[in-house]
Design an enzyme around this catalytic site. Structure first.
Site, PDB file in Angstrom:
ATOM      1  N   ARG A   1       0.850  -1.198   0.000  1.00  0.00           N
ATOM      2  CA  ARG A   1       0.000   0.000   0.000  1.00  0.00           C
ATOM      3  C   ARG A   1       0.876   1.235   0.000  1.00  0.00           C
ATOM      4  NH1 ARG A   1      -4.590   0.289   4.481  1.00  0.00           N
ATOM      5  NH2 ARG A   1      -2.770   0.660   5.772  1.00  0.00           N
TER       6      ARG A   1
ATOM      7  N   THR B   1      -1.429   7.453  -0.446  1.00  0.00           N
ATOM      8  CA  THR B   1      -2.733   7.286  -1.116  1.00  0.00           C
ATOM      9  C   THR B   1      -3.500   6.072  -0.593  1.00  0.00           C
ATOM     10  OG1 THR B   1      -1.808   5.832  -2.804  1.00  0.00           O
ATOM     11  CG2 THR B   1      -1.737   8.210  -3.253  1.00  0.00           C
TER      12      THR B   1
ATOM     13  N   ASP C   1       0.626  -3.636  12.102  1.00  0.00           N
ATOM     14  CA  ASP C   1       1.099  -3.906  10.744  1.00  0.00           C
ATOM     15  C   ASP C   1       1.524  -5.376  10.662  1.00  0.00           C
ATOM     16  OD1 ASP C   1       2.929  -4.250   8.486  1.00  0.00           O
ATOM     17  OD2 ASP C   1       2.802  -2.080   8.280  1.00  0.00           O
TER      18      ASP C   1
ATOM     19  N   ASP D   1       5.066  -6.224   9.212  1.00  0.00           N
ATOM     20  CA  ASP D   1       6.139  -5.840  10.146  1.00  0.00           C
ATOM     21  C   ASP D   1       6.205  -6.791  11.337  1.00  0.00           C
ATOM     22  OD1 ASP D   1       6.995  -3.752   8.630  1.00  0.00           O
ATOM     23  OD2 ASP D   1       6.015  -2.189   9.819  1.00  0.00           O
TER      24      ASP D   1
HETATM   25  C1  PRP Z   1      -0.948  -4.870   4.270  1.00  0.00           C
HETATM   26  C2  PRP Z   1      -1.729  -6.153   4.336  1.00  0.00           C
HETATM   27  C3  PRP Z   1      -2.573  -6.086   3.109  1.00  0.00           C
HETATM   28  C4  PRP Z   1      -2.862  -4.624   2.975  1.00  0.00           C
HETATM   29  C5  PRP Z   1      -4.262  -4.366   3.459  1.00  0.00           C
HETATM   30  O1  PRP Z   1       0.100  -4.984   3.394  1.00  0.00           O
HETATM   31  O2  PRP Z   1      -0.949  -7.287   4.412  1.00  0.00           O
HETATM   32  O3  PRP Z   1      -1.940  -6.597   1.946  1.00  0.00           O
HETATM   33  O4  PRP Z   1      -1.914  -3.938   3.818  1.00  0.00           O
HETATM   34  O5  PRP Z   1      -4.618  -3.060   3.294  1.00  0.00           O
HETATM   35  P1  PRP Z   1      -5.769  -2.590   2.320  1.00  0.00           P
HETATM   36  O6  PRP Z   1      -6.935  -3.472   2.552  1.00  0.00           O
HETATM   37  O7  PRP Z   1      -6.022  -1.162   2.755  1.00  0.00           O
HETATM   38  O8  PRP Z   1      -5.258  -2.636   0.903  1.00  0.00           O
HETATM   39  P2  PRP Z   1       1.206  -3.818   3.235  1.00  0.00           P
HETATM   40  O9  PRP Z   1       0.775  -2.836   2.182  1.00  0.00           O
HETATM   41  O10 PRP Z   1       1.507  -3.231   4.582  1.00  0.00           O
HETATM   42  O11 PRP Z   1       2.431  -4.572   2.635  1.00  0.00           O
HETATM   43  P3  PRP Z   1       3.421  -5.622   3.361  1.00  0.00           P
HETATM   44  O12 PRP Z   1       2.611  -6.856   3.676  1.00  0.00           O
HETATM   45  O13 PRP Z   1       4.451  -5.875   2.327  1.00  0.00           O
HETATM   46  O14 PRP Z   1       3.969  -4.974   4.588  1.00  0.00           O
HETATM   47  N1  URA Z   2      -2.246  -3.466   6.888  1.00  0.00           N
HETATM   48  C1  URA Z   2      -1.854  -3.985   8.073  1.00  0.00           C
HETATM   49  O1  URA Z   2      -0.862  -4.728   8.151  1.00  0.00           O
HETATM   50  N2  URA Z   2      -2.565  -3.659   9.167  1.00  0.00           N
HETATM   51  C2  URA Z   2      -3.635  -2.855   9.121  1.00  0.00           C
HETATM   52  O2  URA Z   2      -4.265  -2.605  10.168  1.00  0.00           O
HETATM   53  C3  URA Z   2      -4.026  -2.337   7.869  1.00  0.00           C
HETATM   54  C4  URA Z   2      -3.320  -2.666   6.768  1.00  0.00           C
END
Ligand code: PRP
Ligand code: URA
Length: 213
Positions: free
Chosen positions: A107, A111, A203, A206
């Site tokens: 994400r 945005t 997160d 993370d």
């Molecule tokens: C997180 C999570 C989803 C997304 C959800 O990923 O694992 O893929 O956010 O958010 P949304 O419903 O608003 O799209 P992130 O973008 O943090 O990437 P990562 O898993 O690589 O840390």
């Molecule tokens: N992605 C995450 O990992 N946690 C949240 O709460 C939202 C998006």
């Protein structure tokens, strides 16, 4: 539950609730978080696959012939990178024949829109049951984009499996993909201004990979 939310299955079981509580707890360290997420995904696999198609076969016990069953439906797991990777181990434990595709999305922090960076899928998307795995359904942008991509590649029978979902995310996914069933262990309250689920678990990527500090 909000009446406007569709196709939503909340898996409600004491073992699931226990695992989810440990994932929510901020003091849970990465190594435990990973193990619990994998375990919880395994518990979910049981429910998500409960209507898989089977065929009767003969089986010979040491005493006589009787009826057995074999699963006839092919399953493809598609984790959304990174956090969805944390759910694969739990699913393959119960679906050892499942093949695994990958979708890389993150994400954009400003945005909140998903940005794609990796795709790799096995063949037979069209005829298989596709289980898209991602612990977090927040705005729903990542899930919707991943599923649109899979459909463009021919996938027809898709389910989305999350650990925590927001009402906003479920609505977005319902609008974009009314045919997709959504499984989760908790429907949380809402999103904060940065698009994080409240109360959520933070997160997920993370916490799995220890990249938060
Ligand atoms: C997180 C999570 C989803 C997304 C959800 O990923 O694992 O893929 O956010 O958010 P949304 O419903 O608003 O799209 P992130 O973008 O943090 O990437 P990562 O898993 O690589 O840390
Ligand atoms: N992605 C995450 O990992 N946690 C949240 O709460 C939202 C998006």
């Amino acid at each position: 539950m909000q009446k406007d939310l569709k196709n939503l299955i909340i898996i409600d079981h004491p073992l699931v609730k226990r695992d989810l509580t440990l994932l929510r707890e901020r003091k849970t360290p990465s190594f435990q978080f990973r193990a619990i997420l994998r375990h919880l995904a395994g518990l979910m696999a049981y429910e998500v696959t409960k209507d898989l198609k089977t065929e009767k076969i003969d089986v010979h016990t040491p005493l006589e012939k009787t009826i057995g069953y074999k699963i006839t439906e092919e399953v493809i797991l598609v984790p959304i990178l990174r956090a969805g990777l944390g759910m694969v181990g739990g699913f393959v434990e119960y679906l050892p024949d499942a093949r695994v595709g990958h979708i890389g999305l993150y994400r954009d922090e400003e945005t909140l829109k998903p940005v794609d960076y990796y795709f790799k899928f096995p063949k037979k998307l069209k005829d298989s049951l596709i289980l898209v795995l991602d612990p977090m359904l927040a705005t729903g942008g990542s899930a919707s984009a991943a599923i649109t991509f899979l459909k463009n590649k021919g996938a027809k029978n898709i389910r989305f499996v999350s650990i925590v979902a927001s009402p906003e995310g479920v609505r977005t996914l319902n609008m974009a993909h009314p045919d997709v069933r959504i499984y989760t262990t908790a429907l949380d309250r809402t999103l904060n201004k940065k698009g994080y689920i409240l109360p959520g678990l933070g997160d997920a990527g993370d916490r799995i990979f220890g990249t938060g500090d």
